[in-house]
Design a protein around this motif. Structure first.
Motif, short mmCIF file in Angstrom:
data_model
loop_
_atom_site.label_atom_id
_atom_site.label_comp_id
_atom_site.label_asym_id
_atom_site.label_seq_id
_atom_site.Cartn_x
_atom_site.Cartn_y
_atom_site.Cartn_z
N SER A 101 -5.32 -1.35 4.39
CA SER A 101 -4.86 -2.56 3.71
C SER A 101 -4.31 -3.58 4.70
O SER A 101 -4.52 -4.78 4.53
CB SER A 101 -3.81 -2.21 2.65
N ALA B 38 0.82 -1.21 0.00
CA ALA B 38 0.00 0.00 0.00
C ALA B 38 0.86 1.26 0.00
O ALA B 38 0.54 2.23 -0.69
CB ALA B 38 -0.94 0.00 1.20
N VAL C 222 -4.43 4.55 3.93
CA VAL C 222 -4.56 3.41 3.03
C VAL C 222 -3.70 2.25 3.54
O VAL C 222 -4.10 1.08 3.45
CB VAL C 222 -4.18 3.82 1.59
N MET C 223 -2.54 2.55 4.10
CA MET C 223 -1.68 1.51 4.66
C MET C 223 -2.38 0.79 5.81
O MET C 223 -2.38 -0.44 5.88
CB MET C 223 -0.36 2.11 5.16
N ASN D 265 -1.82 8.38 2.52
CA ASN D 265 -0.97 7.20 2.32
C ASN D 265 -1.00 6.30 3.55
O ASN D 265 -1.12 5.07 3.43
CB ASN D 265 0.47 7.61 2.02
#
Length: 94
Positions: A78, A55, A74-75, A71
């Motif tokens: 995921s 990710a 999203v990390m 970012n």
């Protein structure tokens, strides 16, 4: 930038993914002790770290910058999805 600086830069880039994967899998094993008794911690940690690292790389390519809150969001998402898949999906029980 020299080779040693490049190595440190790369390690610093992937450090959040490693931390989120390890801490997330540990927290999942502690919170869902009975449900995840048959799933190895190492499996959860590998899935979580791999998903978080992918990710981060994907968001670096998409956004063009590292260190954005999107970012990292999203990390985390995921990593959570990968932990769910590795721990609670039917495929993990086989």
């Amino acid at each position: 930038m020299g080779p040693l600086d490049a190595l440190w830069h790369l390690l610093d880039f992937f450090a959040p993914a490693l931390a989120v994967g390890v801490l997330g899998s540990t927290a999942a094993k502690l919170c869902w002790r009975r449900e995840l008794a048959t799933v190895a911690w190492k499996r959860l940690a590998l899935w979580g770290c791999a998903a978080a690292a992918l990710a981060l790389v994907a968001m670096l390519v998409v956004s063009g910058r590292d260190g954005r809150m999107l970012n990292y969001g999203v990390m985390l998402l995921s990593c959570a999805l990968a932990l769910w898949w590795a721990g609670f999906s039917r495929a993990s029980r086989l």
